[in-house]
Motif scaffolding. Structure first.
Motif, PDB file in Angstrom:
ATOM      1  N   ASP A  74      23.757   8.020  -6.567  1.00  0.00           N
ATOM      2  CA  ASP A  74      23.587   9.458  -6.755  1.00  0.00           C
ATOM      3  C   ASP A  74      22.465   9.919  -5.833  1.00  0.00           C
ATOM      4  O   ASP A  74      21.287   9.658  -6.105  1.00  0.00           O
ATOM      5  N   ILE A  75      22.814  10.580  -4.755  1.00  0.00           N
ATOM      6  CA  ILE A  75      21.824  10.948  -3.752  1.00  0.00           C
ATOM      7  C   ILE A  75      20.811  11.961  -4.286  1.00  0.00           C
ATOM      8  O   ILE A  75      19.672  12.032  -3.803  1.00  0.00           O
ATOM      9  N   LYS A  76      21.192  12.732  -5.303  1.00  0.00           N
ATOM     10  CA  LYS A  76      20.282  13.740  -5.864  1.00  0.00           C
ATOM     11  C   LYS A  76      19.179  13.107  -6.698  1.00  0.00           C
ATOM     12  O   LYS A  76      18.034  13.571  -6.691  1.00  0.00           O
ATOM     13  N   THR A  77      19.507  12.059  -7.432  1.00  0.00           N
ATOM     14  CA  THR A  77      18.523  11.434  -8.317  1.00  0.00           C
ATOM     15  C   THR A  77      17.912  10.174  -7.728  1.00  0.00           C
ATOM     16  O   THR A  77      16.866   9.715  -8.193  1.00  0.00           O
ATOM     17  N   GLY A  78      18.582   9.587  -6.714  1.00  0.00           N
ATOM     18  CA  GLY A  78      18.079   8.339  -6.132  1.00  0.00           C
ATOM     19  C   GLY A  78      18.380   7.131  -6.993  1.00  0.00           C
ATOM     20  O   GLY A  78      17.746   6.085  -6.850  1.00  0.00           O
ATOM     21  N   VAL A  79      19.364   7.265  -7.879  1.00  0.00           N
ATOM     22  CA  VAL A  79      19.683   6.212  -8.848  1.00  0.00           C
ATOM     23  C   VAL A  79      21.086   5.661  -8.581  1.00  0.00           C
ATOM     24  O   VAL A  79      22.000   6.405  -8.221  1.00  0.00           O
ATOM     25  N   GLN A 106       0.819  -1.211   0.000  1.00  0.00           N
ATOM     26  CA  GLN A 106       0.000   0.000   0.000  1.00  0.00           C
ATOM     27  C   GLN A 106       0.852   1.261   0.000  1.00  0.00           C
ATOM     28  O   GLN A 106       0.594   2.201  -0.743  1.00  0.00           O
ATOM     29  N   GLN A 107       1.871   1.277   0.862  1.00  0.00           N
ATOM     30  CA  GLN A 107       2.764   2.429   0.943  1.00  0.00           C
ATOM     31  C   GLN A 107       4.174   2.008   0.557  1.00  0.00           C
ATOM     32  O   GLN A 107       4.703   1.038   1.095  1.00  0.00           O
ATOM     33  N   PHE A 108       4.762   2.709  -0.374  1.00  0.00           N
ATOM     34  CA  PHE A 108       6.124   2.448  -0.852  1.00  0.00           C
ATOM     35  C   PHE A 108       6.649   3.741  -1.442  1.00  0.00           C
ATOM     36  O   PHE A 108       5.870   4.649  -1.781  1.00  0.00           O
ATOM     37  N   TYR A 109       7.964   3.832  -1.578  1.00  0.00           N
ATOM     38  CA  TYR A 109       8.569   5.079  -2.071  1.00  0.00           C
ATOM     39  C   TYR A 109       9.828   4.773  -2.865  1.00  0.00           C
ATOM     40  O   TYR A 109      10.497   3.783  -2.585  1.00  0.00           O
ATOM     41  N   PRO A 110      10.075   5.654  -3.875  1.00  0.00           N
ATOM     42  CA  PRO A 110       9.272   6.800  -4.325  1.00  0.00           C
ATOM     43  C   PRO A 110       8.048   6.355  -5.114  1.00  0.00           C
ATOM     44  O   PRO A 110       8.026   5.251  -5.662  1.00  0.00           O
ATOM     45  N   ASP A 113       0.123   3.385 -17.616  1.00  0.00           N
ATOM     46  CA  ASP A 113       0.122   3.130 -16.180  1.00  0.00           C
ATOM     47  C   ASP A 113       0.931   4.240 -15.504  1.00  0.00           C
ATOM     48  O   ASP A 113       2.111   4.416 -15.804  1.00  0.00           O
ATOM     49  N   PRO A 114       0.327   5.010 -14.582  1.00  0.00           N
ATOM     50  CA  PRO A 114       1.059   6.127 -13.979  1.00  0.00           C
ATOM     51  C   PRO A 114       2.285   5.688 -13.178  1.00  0.00           C
ATOM     52  O   PRO A 114       3.258   6.442 -13.084  1.00  0.00           O
ATOM     53  N   HIS A 115       2.250   4.489 -12.599  1.00  0.00           N
ATOM     54  CA  HIS A 115       3.401   3.993 -11.863  1.00  0.00           C
ATOM     55  C   HIS A 115       4.583   3.763 -12.797  1.00  0.00           C
ATOM     56  O   HIS A 115       5.722   4.127 -12.481  1.00  0.00           O
ATOM     57  N   ILE A 116       4.308   3.176 -13.949  1.00  0.00           N
ATOM     58  CA  ILE A 116       5.373   2.892 -14.913  1.00  0.00           C
ATOM     59  C   ILE A 116       5.891   4.180 -15.537  1.00  0.00           C
ATOM     60  O   ILE A 116       7.099   4.352 -15.741  1.00  0.00           O
ATOM     61  N   ARG A 117       4.986   5.088 -15.823  1.00  0.00           N
ATOM     62  CA  ARG A 117       5.392   6.379 -16.384  1.00  0.00           C
ATOM     63  C   ARG A 117       6.293   7.132 -15.395  1.00  0.00           C
ATOM     64  O   ARG A 117       7.284   7.757 -15.788  1.00  0.00           O
ATOM     65  N   PHE A 118       5.946   7.049 -14.112  1.00  0.00           N
ATOM     66  CA  PHE A 118       6.746   7.689 -13.065  1.00  0.00           C
ATOM     67  C   PHE A 118       8.124   7.048 -12.973  1.00  0.00           C
ATOM     68  O   PHE A 118       9.139   7.744 -12.821  1.00  0.00           O
ATOM     69  N   PHE A 119       8.165   5.721 -13.064  1.00  0.00           N
ATOM     70  CA  PHE A 119       9.455   5.018 -13.036  1.00  0.00           C
ATOM     71  C   PHE A 119      10.355   5.511 -14.163  1.00  0.00           C
ATOM     72  O   PHE A 119      11.546   5.779 -13.947  1.00  0.00           O
ATOM     73  N   LEU A 165      16.898   2.335  -9.872  1.00  0.00           N
ATOM     74  CA  LEU A 165      16.224   3.263  -8.971  1.00  0.00           C
ATOM     75  C   LEU A 165      16.094   2.626  -7.593  1.00  0.00           C
ATOM     76  O   LEU A 165      15.622   1.494  -7.468  1.00  0.00           O
ATOM     77  N   VAL A 166      16.537   3.337  -6.549  1.00  0.00           N
ATOM     78  CA  VAL A 166      16.472   2.809  -5.189  1.00  0.00           C
ATOM     79  C   VAL A 166      15.084   3.054  -4.608  1.00  0.00           C
ATOM     80  O   VAL A 166      14.593   4.189  -4.599  1.00  0.00           O
ATOM     81  N   CYS A 167      14.464   1.979  -4.118  1.00  0.00           N
ATOM     82  CA  CYS A 167      13.105   2.044  -3.588  1.00  0.00           C
ATOM     83  C   CYS A 167      13.038   1.332  -2.243  1.00  0.00           C
ATOM     84  O   CYS A 167      13.918   0.537  -1.900  1.00  0.00           O
ATOM     85  N   SER A 168      11.976   1.611  -1.502  1.00  0.00           N
ATOM     86  CA  SER A 168      11.815   0.936  -0.218  1.00  0.00           C
ATOM     87  C   SER A 168      10.350   0.900   0.187  1.00  0.00           C
ATOM     88  O   SER A 168       9.554   1.760  -0.209  1.00  0.00           O
ATOM     89  N   THR A 169      10.014  -0.106   0.982  1.00  0.00           N
ATOM     90  CA  THR A 169       8.697  -0.215   1.604  1.00  0.00           C
ATOM     91  C   THR A 169       8.853  -0.949   2.916  1.00  0.00           C
ATOM     92  O   THR A 169       9.792  -1.737   3.085  1.00  0.00           O
ATOM     93  N   GLU A 170       7.963  -0.664   3.861  1.00  0.00           N
ATOM     94  CA  GLU A 170       7.989  -1.413   5.109  1.00  0.00           C
ATOM     95  C   GLU A 170       7.242  -2.721   4.908  1.00  0.00           C
ATOM     96  O   GLU A 170       6.116  -2.736   4.389  1.00  0.00           O
TER      97      GLU A 170
END
Length: 243
Positions: A165-170, A134-138, A193-199, A212-217
């Motif tokens: 790269d801390i500025k881009t998260g990549v 449900q919740q994940f980032y970015p 798909d907005p998720h894929i477009r965002f990626f 792309l670095v991502c995380s979720t609990e």
């Protein structure tokens, strides 16, 4: 498809060779020493095999570890090399076994809250996040909370060093794994798909192996309906998970 969760040290030489060949068949730039070092850095692996032929169809390496963040001990699961052969894309074996495996492993490893540290070099990998959590980032529909952003950056700096790269998260590795022709890129229709477009927006260099670095609990409360079905999948043991 059958799924098996085993400790890295219990892999047979044949298992390791088949994993290397499978990864090399789908990615450019796979080097044996880099693959071996990555494998040595992990403590678990999920193997996906054809039920009839026992042929390896996919795998995902895992590192479970504890760390300290803002005075709190937390647990991390980091996904390493991961690939599923296109002939097995119609199967949910990897996603089912991944979630149910983590549900089991957390009892052995977790000393606090558990987070998934995921690097996404392709839209298929990133799409697992909204599908199961449900919740994940970015994410496209809300900014990453400051405390979560600090956590992601903290974990990424420790694990990837100057490659991050801390500025881009990549993350840009010295020897990136680049999907072979026919597998890389995003079909135009998937960009609806907005998720894929965002990626694609956040990781425009994914075509060349940027991650792309991502995380979720990882907790029951954060699961989607699809995630809950896999979280409670019936299993015989931590080592053998039939799918």
């Amino acid at each position: 498809m059958n799924s098996q969760l085993i400790r890295i040290e219990e892999l047979s030489p044949l298992d390791v060779e088949e994993m290397f060949v499978l990864l090399s068949n789908h990615f450019q730039g796979v080097k044996r020493d880099v693959f071996n070092n990555d494998l040595d850095d992990k403590n678990w692996v999920i193997l996906i095999k054809d039920e009839q032929t026992n042929e390896l169809k996919g795998f995902s390496t895992l590192l479970m570890y504890d760390t300290c963040f803002e005075g709190e001990t937390i647990s991390i699961v980091f996904s390493g090399d991961t690939i599923v052969d296109p002939s097995a894309w119609s199967s949910s074996a990897l996603s089912t076994s991944w979630i149910s495996s983590i549900n089991k492993l957390r009892w052995e490893y977790c000393k606090g809250r558990l987070y998934w540290l995921l690097i996404s070099g392709g839209y298929r990998t990133y799409r697992f996040l909204p599908l199961f959590w449900q919740q994940f980032y970015p994410r496209y529909d809300t900014a990453t909370p400051e405390n979560i952003l600090c956590l992601i950056q903290n974990l990424a700096v420790k694990r990837f060093g100057e490659n991050y790269d801390i500025k881009t998260g990549v993350v840009r590795f010295a020897h990136p794994h680049i999907l072979r022709d026919g597998l890389r890129g995003i079909p135009a229709e998937r960009l609806q798909d907005p998720h894929i477009r965002f990626f694609q927006t956040l990781n425009p260099g994914h075509f060349d192996g940027d991650e792309l670095v991502c995380s979720t609990e990882i907790c029951e409360e954060n699961l989607t309906r699809a995630g809950r079905r896999m979280w409670f999948a019936r299993t015989n043991s931590v080592d053998q998970i039939p799918v």
